[in-house]
Design a protein around this motif. Structure first.
Motif, PDB file in Angstrom:
ATOM      1  N   LEU A 135       0.842  -1.203   0.000  1.00 10.47           N
ATOM      2  CA  LEU A 135       0.000   0.000   0.000  1.00 10.47           C
ATOM      3  C   LEU A 135       0.871   1.244   0.000  1.00 10.47           C
ATOM      4  O   LEU A 135       0.811   2.075   0.906  1.00 10.47           O
ATOM      5  CB  LEU A 135      -0.930  -0.007   1.224  1.00 10.47           C
ATOM      6  CG  LEU A 135      -1.787  -1.270   1.404  1.00 10.47           C
ATOM      7  CD1 LEU A 135      -2.598  -1.188   2.691  1.00 10.47           C
ATOM      8  CD2 LEU A 135      -2.705  -1.484   0.207  1.00 10.47           C
ATOM      9  N   ASN A 136       1.692   1.382  -1.056  1.00 12.42           N
ATOM     10  CA  ASN A 136       2.612   2.525  -1.067  1.00 12.42           C
ATOM     11  C   ASN A 136       2.598   3.322  -2.361  1.00 12.42           C
ATOM     12  O   ASN A 136       3.151   4.412  -2.415  1.00 12.42           O
ATOM     13  CB  ASN A 136       4.038   2.041  -0.786  1.00 12.42           C
ATOM     14  CG  ASN A 136       4.577   1.139  -1.885  1.00 12.42           C
ATOM     15  OD1 ASN A 136       5.229   1.612  -2.814  1.00 12.42           O
ATOM     16  ND2 ASN A 136       4.321  -0.157  -1.792  1.00 12.42           N
ATOM     17  N   ARG A 137       1.958   2.808  -3.422  1.00 11.66           N
ATOM     18  CA  ARG A 137       1.932   3.526  -4.695  1.00 11.66           C
ATOM     19  C   ARG A 137       0.486   3.885  -5.032  1.00 11.66           C
ATOM     20  O   ARG A 137      -0.307   3.015  -5.397  1.00 11.66           O
ATOM     21  CB  ARG A 137       2.553   2.676  -5.802  1.00 11.66           C
ATOM     22  CG  ARG A 137       4.021   2.343  -5.533  1.00 11.66           C
ATOM     23  CD  ARG A 137       4.567   1.311  -6.494  1.00 11.66           C
ATOM     24  NE  ARG A 137       4.524   1.792  -7.879  1.00 11.66           N
ATOM     25  CZ  ARG A 137       4.052   1.081  -8.895  1.00 11.66           C
ATOM     26  NH1 ARG A 137       3.544  -0.115  -8.700  1.00 11.66           N
ATOM     27  NH2 ARG A 137       4.083   1.572 -10.100  1.00 11.66           N
ATOM     28  N   PRO A 138       0.096   5.152  -4.874  1.00 12.25           N
ATOM     29  CA  PRO A 138      -1.296   5.544  -5.107  1.00 12.25           C
ATOM     30  C   PRO A 138      -1.791   5.158  -6.498  1.00 12.25           C
ATOM     31  O   PRO A 138      -1.064   5.263  -7.491  1.00 12.25           O
ATOM     32  CB  PRO A 138      -1.268   7.062  -4.938  1.00 12.25           C
ATOM     33  CG  PRO A 138      -0.114   7.309  -4.037  1.00 12.25           C
ATOM     34  CD  PRO A 138       0.913   6.290  -4.418  1.00 12.25           C
ATOM     35  N   GLN A 139      -3.039   4.705  -6.536  1.00 11.27           N
ATOM     36  CA  GLN A 139      -3.695   4.347  -7.793  1.00 11.27           C
ATOM     37  C   GLN A 139      -4.656   5.476  -8.180  1.00 11.27           C
ATOM     38  O   GLN A 139      -5.632   5.745  -7.478  1.00 11.27           O
ATOM     39  CB  GLN A 139      -4.484   3.044  -7.628  1.00 11.27           C
ATOM     40  CG  GLN A 139      -5.345   2.655  -8.816  1.00 11.27           C
ATOM     41  CD  GLN A 139      -4.516   2.171  -9.982  1.00 11.27           C
ATOM     42  OE1 GLN A 139      -3.737   1.232  -9.853  1.00 11.27           O
ATOM     43  NE2 GLN A 139      -4.678   2.808 -11.121  1.00 11.27           N
ATOM     44  N   HIS A 155      -4.683  12.773  -4.390  1.00 17.15           N
ATOM     45  CA  HIS A 155      -5.007  11.434  -3.906  1.00 17.15           C
ATOM     46  C   HIS A 155      -5.042  11.460  -2.377  1.00 17.15           C
ATOM     47  O   HIS A 155      -4.325  12.242  -1.741  1.00 17.15           O
ATOM     48  CB  HIS A 155      -3.945  10.440  -4.398  1.00 17.15           C
ATOM     49  CG  HIS A 155      -4.296   9.004  -4.165  1.00 17.15           C
ATOM     50  ND1 HIS A 155      -4.072   8.360  -2.964  1.00 17.15           N
ATOM     51  CD2 HIS A 155      -4.863   8.074  -4.986  1.00 17.15           C
ATOM     52  CE1 HIS A 155      -4.472   7.107  -3.053  1.00 17.15           C
ATOM     53  NE2 HIS A 155      -4.955   6.907  -4.269  1.00 17.15           N
ATOM     54  N   SER A 156      -5.844  10.602  -1.788  1.00 14.13           N
ATOM     55  CA  SER A 156      -5.961  10.592  -0.323  1.00 14.13           C
ATOM     56  C   SER A 156      -4.632  10.320   0.365  1.00 14.13           C
ATOM     57  O   SER A 156      -4.392  10.805   1.480  1.00 14.13           O
ATOM     58  CB  SER A 156      -6.996   9.544   0.107  1.00 14.13           C
ATOM     59  OG  SER A 156      -6.619   8.243  -0.328  1.00 14.13           O
ATOM     60  N   GLY A 333      -7.408   4.110  -3.716  1.00  9.27           N
ATOM     61  CA  GLY A 333      -6.547   3.009  -3.326  1.00  9.27           C
ATOM     62  C   GLY A 333      -5.152   3.053  -3.916  1.00  9.27           C
ATOM     63  O   GLY A 333      -4.637   4.110  -4.287  1.00  9.27           O
ATOM     64  N   PHE A 334      -4.568   1.857  -4.033  1.00  7.95           N
ATOM     65  CA  PHE A 334      -3.159   1.733  -4.383  1.00  7.95           C
ATOM     66  C   PHE A 334      -2.945   0.706  -5.489  1.00  7.95           C
ATOM     67  O   PHE A 334      -3.807  -0.126  -5.763  1.00  7.95           O
ATOM     68  CB  PHE A 334      -2.356   1.328  -3.141  1.00  7.95           C
ATOM     69  CG  PHE A 334      -2.442   2.315  -2.026  1.00  7.95           C
ATOM     70  CD1 PHE A 334      -1.511   3.333  -1.911  1.00  7.95           C
ATOM     71  CD2 PHE A 334      -3.480   2.253  -1.091  1.00  7.95           C
ATOM     72  CE1 PHE A 334      -1.602   4.271  -0.885  1.00  7.95           C
ATOM     73  CE2 PHE A 334      -3.574   3.180  -0.063  1.00  7.95           C
ATOM     74  CZ  PHE A 334      -2.633   4.193   0.039  1.00  7.95           C
ATOM     75  N   GLN A 335      -1.778   0.787  -6.109  1.00  6.74           N
ATOM     76  CA  GLN A 335      -1.374  -0.203  -7.105  1.00  6.74           C
ATOM     77  C   GLN A 335      -0.826  -1.409  -6.340  1.00  6.74           C
ATOM     78  O   GLN A 335       0.371  -1.563  -6.156  1.00  6.74           O
ATOM     79  CB  GLN A 335      -0.325   0.386  -8.040  1.00  6.74           C
ATOM     80  CG  GLN A 335      -0.805   1.616  -8.796  1.00  6.74           C
ATOM     81  CD  GLN A 335       0.291   2.251  -9.624  1.00  6.74           C
ATOM     82  OE1 GLN A 335       0.991   1.568 -10.383  1.00  6.74           O
ATOM     83  NE2 GLN A 335       0.454   3.559  -9.494  1.00  6.74           N
ATOM     84  N   THR A 336      -1.734  -2.258  -5.916  1.00  8.94           N
ATOM     85  CA  THR A 336      -1.371  -3.305  -4.965  1.00  8.94           C
ATOM     86  C   THR A 336      -0.804  -4.559  -5.606  1.00  8.94           C
ATOM     87  O   THR A 336      -0.048  -5.291  -4.963  1.00  8.94           O
ATOM     88  CB  THR A 336      -2.601  -3.706  -4.137  1.00  8.94           C
ATOM     89  OG1 THR A 336      -3.649  -4.119  -5.031  1.00  8.94           O
ATOM     90  CG2 THR A 336      -3.090  -2.534  -3.306  1.00  8.94           C
ATOM     91  N   SER A 337      -1.153  -4.841  -6.840  1.00  4.64           N
ATOM     92  CA  SER A 337      -0.724  -6.105  -7.447  1.00  4.64           C
ATOM     93  C   SER A 337       0.592  -5.988  -8.201  1.00  4.64           C
ATOM     94  O   SER A 337       1.140  -6.995  -8.651  1.00  4.64           O
ATOM     95  CB  SER A 337      -1.808  -6.647  -8.386  1.00  4.64           C
ATOM     96  OG  SER A 337      -2.083  -5.728  -9.424  1.00  4.64           O
ATOM     97  N   SER A 443     -11.899  -6.191  -6.682  1.00  2.00           N
ATOM     98  CA  SER A 443     -11.260  -5.733  -5.457  1.00  2.00           C
ATOM     99  C   SER A 443      -9.772  -5.557  -5.685  1.00  2.00           C
ATOM    100  O   SER A 443      -9.213  -6.037  -6.673  1.00  2.00           O
ATOM    101  CB  SER A 443     -11.481  -6.737  -4.316  1.00  2.00           C
ATOM    102  OG  SER A 443     -10.628  -7.864  -4.453  1.00  2.00           O
ATOM    103  N   TRP A 444      -9.117  -4.881  -4.736  1.00  2.00           N
ATOM    104  CA  TRP A 444      -7.678  -4.669  -4.856  1.00  2.00           C
ATOM    105  C   TRP A 444      -6.899  -5.931  -4.507  1.00  2.00           C
ATOM    106  O   TRP A 444      -5.674  -5.966  -4.633  1.00  2.00           O
ATOM    107  CB  TRP A 444      -7.218  -3.484  -4.025  1.00  2.00           C
ATOM    108  CG  TRP A 444      -7.343  -3.562  -2.526  1.00  2.00           C
ATOM    109  CD1 TRP A 444      -8.344  -3.040  -1.771  1.00  2.00           C
ATOM    110  CD2 TRP A 444      -6.397  -4.116  -1.597  1.00  2.00           C
ATOM    111  NE1 TRP A 444      -8.093  -3.250  -0.429  1.00  2.00           N
ATOM    112  CE2 TRP A 444      -6.894  -3.906  -0.296  1.00  2.00           C
ATOM    113  CE3 TRP A 444      -5.170  -4.767  -1.740  1.00  2.00           C
ATOM    114  CZ2 TRP A 444      -6.240  -4.330   0.860  1.00  2.00           C
ATOM    115  CZ3 TRP A 444      -4.502  -5.191  -0.597  1.00  2.00           C
ATOM    116  CH2 TRP A 444      -5.036  -4.976   0.689  1.00  2.00           C
ATOM    117  N   TYR A 445      -7.612  -6.977  -4.093  1.00  2.00           N
ATOM    118  CA  TYR A 445      -6.946  -8.246  -3.830  1.00  2.00           C
ATOM    119  C   TYR A 445      -6.508  -8.943  -5.119  1.00  2.00           C
ATOM    120  O   TYR A 445      -5.706  -9.878  -5.079  1.00  2.00           O
ATOM    121  CB  TYR A 445      -7.882  -9.190  -3.088  1.00  2.00           C
ATOM    122  CG  TYR A 445      -8.393  -8.706  -1.757  1.00  2.00           C
ATOM    123  CD1 TYR A 445      -7.670  -7.809  -0.978  1.00  2.00           C
ATOM    124  CD2 TYR A 445      -9.607  -9.169  -1.251  1.00  2.00           C
ATOM    125  CE1 TYR A 445      -8.149  -7.383   0.250  1.00  2.00           C
ATOM    126  CE2 TYR A 445     -10.085  -8.758  -0.020  1.00  2.00           C
ATOM    127  CZ  TYR A 445      -9.356  -7.862   0.727  1.00  2.00           C
ATOM    128  OH  TYR A 445      -9.831  -7.454   1.946  1.00  2.00           O
TER     129      TYR A 445
END
Length: 479
Positions: A135-139, A155-156, A333-337, A443-445
């Motif tokens: 959870l470190n790169r904003p999407q 971004h939040s 959210g974030f670029q999680t994948s 989902s971000w999953y």
């Protein structure tokens, strides 16, 4: 000989790794941190209302049981303060390089070492531990016209504190966990707030409480009390919340709890219909919040479900028309994948990690990748949780890596065997098939192909068991 170790990131993962090295008397490590302080996501996310939905006494290191938490669910400043105290107490700051981003890491086969590159220089290390997190790169969304907006947009996770939202027309795009936390704060000061919701979330009440001076003193002076409280929280989420994600007995009661919460807090049947999910509970991250729904019922707040067509200079245009705005907050959210996407990682034989992961990131135990010797991941693929504390998982991973260090020191660079990875992949896929995350929601999953690359499909007790100690036969060594 002590191995030299590069740790990338100074959030919970990087600090945990550094602290355990310090405790073992290994001080031949360097922490590379792209930001100006420790804390990771808790340094970056400073939006109003930012906090954690895991109780504070579980969302902390087992070896540093902090007795001074002021709330059951900690807010961002307190979590960041806790991490800063840990960095100071365990003496890791002298080996911390702030404002230093790693841009590349290459395994030099002739040397058996990693060449770590920053903007300033290249350095050689025996081991690389990635603790960059998920959870470190904003999407940011892909909406036409975003650059044409005349107002203020951010971004939040990059909150613009210089811009006062008081009396402004504000648009919040997104309605997930971050949005649920910031919307009540924004609704208090904005002249008008539009919340753009694509998919409603399941929301359960957040049983927050303040720990007074007496409670904090009890936790401080009666260590057993704090240990027992932490254990009770852990057992509760493991035995009650996890089964809901695996289609078990608690999914029904959890669903009822969420629907009762919605009905109790949203009297308007039309708004309630907008906020009612049509997918199984747990398929997306369940939001725990007791202030979100009341904020949406305020007279100057609208929940907009019309499809956004574009951003225009004056606001957000939907299929139903223009919604004027002075400010847009992207709570998207974030670029999680895209694990480690910001770093060019090259392993044995010139293999690029990005290419190896083109169909989805994967790692043995979420920690090790074939063809990438002495590279270890913290909070890597398939180690995120939907029910408990990620700090628990990180501690399991750090313990595992600490167990690898003597082996690689004695036997040379170690990498997980391809056949070990293949077996892990089959077992993971079989376990994933039982989870609610496969139910069809977005989902971000999941990555773009719909594969769940982020979450762990078992209990945390099972993960602790399989990561208790490395199996030498799972790896191949150069000596």
């Amino acid at each position: 000989m002590r191995p030299t170790i590069a740790i990338i990131g100074a959030g919970f993962g990087g600090l945990c790794m550094a602290i355990q090295l310090e405790k073992a008397g290994i001080r031949s490590y360097t922490i590379f941190e792209k930001g100006d302080n420790v804390g990771g996501t808790w340094r970056d996310n400073t939006y109003p209302g930012a906090g954690c939905d895991i109780p504070s006494h579980l969302y902390s290191f087992s070896f540093e049981k902090y007795s001074s938490w002021t709330r059951r669910f900690p807010e961002q400043p307190e979590i960041l303060g806790y991490l800063e105290k840990c960095a100071d107490k365990y003496g890791v700051r002298p080996r911390l390089r702030l404002n230093t981003a790693v841009v590349a890491a290459t395994f030099e086969e002739s040397l058996g070492k990693w060449r770590v590159r920053t903007a300033a220089r290249d350095e050689l290390f025996d081991v690389v531990v990635s603790a960059v997190g998920q959870l470190n790169r904003p999407q940011l969304p892909d909406i036409p016209g975003m650059s044409t907006f005349n107002g203020t947009a951010f971004h939040s996770a990059r909150w613009d504190h210089s811009f006062d939202l008081t009396g402004k027309r504000v648009a919040v795009i997104g309605s997930g966990s971050s949005a649920a936390q910031l919307i009540p704060k924004v609704a208090e000061v904005a002249d008008h707030l539009d919340v753009f919701q694509r998919t409603p979330n399941w929301v359960i009440p957040k049983a927050d409480a303040v720990f007074g001076a007496g409670a904090r003193a009890a936790f401080r002076h009666v260590p057993f009390l704090q240990r027992a409280y932490r254990e009770w929280i852990y057992r509760y989420v493991e035995s009650t919340l996890y089964p809901a994600l695996a289609g078990g007995w608690s999914s029904g009661p959890l669903c009822k709890r969420a629907l009762d919460h919605l009905h109790d807090q949203v009297p308007d049947p039309l708004l309630r219909a907008k906020l009612t999910p049509d997918y199984p509970i747990g398929c997306k991250r369940v939001v725990a919040d007791s202030k979100f729904y009341p904020a949406l019922t305020r007279p100057k707040v609208d929940v907009v479900t019309d499809r956004i067509t574009r951003i225009v200079p004056g606001g957000v245009e939907t299929a139903a028309g223009l919604r004027e705005a002075d400010a847009i907050v992207y709570a998207t959210g974030f670029q999680t994948s895209d694990f480690l996407a910001s770093i060019q990682v090259t392993g044995r034989g010139g293999r690029h990690l990005a290419e190896e992961w083109k169909d989805g990131a994967e790692a043995y135990l979420g920690i090790a990748v074939p063809h990438f010797p002495n590279l270890f991941l913290l909070y890597g693929p398939n180690t995120n949780l939907g029910h408990s504390s990620i700090v628990f998982m990180i501690e399991c991973q750090v313990r595992y890596i600490m167990g690898c260090l003597p082996q690689l020191a004695a036997r040379g660079p170690m990498e997980v065997r391809p056949e070990t990875m293949a077996t892990w992949r089959r077992n993971l896929e079989a376990a994933m098939g039982r989870m609610v995350w496969q139910a069809g929601c977005t989902s971000w999953y999941k990555n773009a192909a719909g594969r769940v690359t982020n979450n762990w499909p078992g209990t945390t007790t099972a993960y602790r068991r399989i990561t208790r100690a490395p199996r030498p036969d799972a790896f191949q060594f150069s000596h």
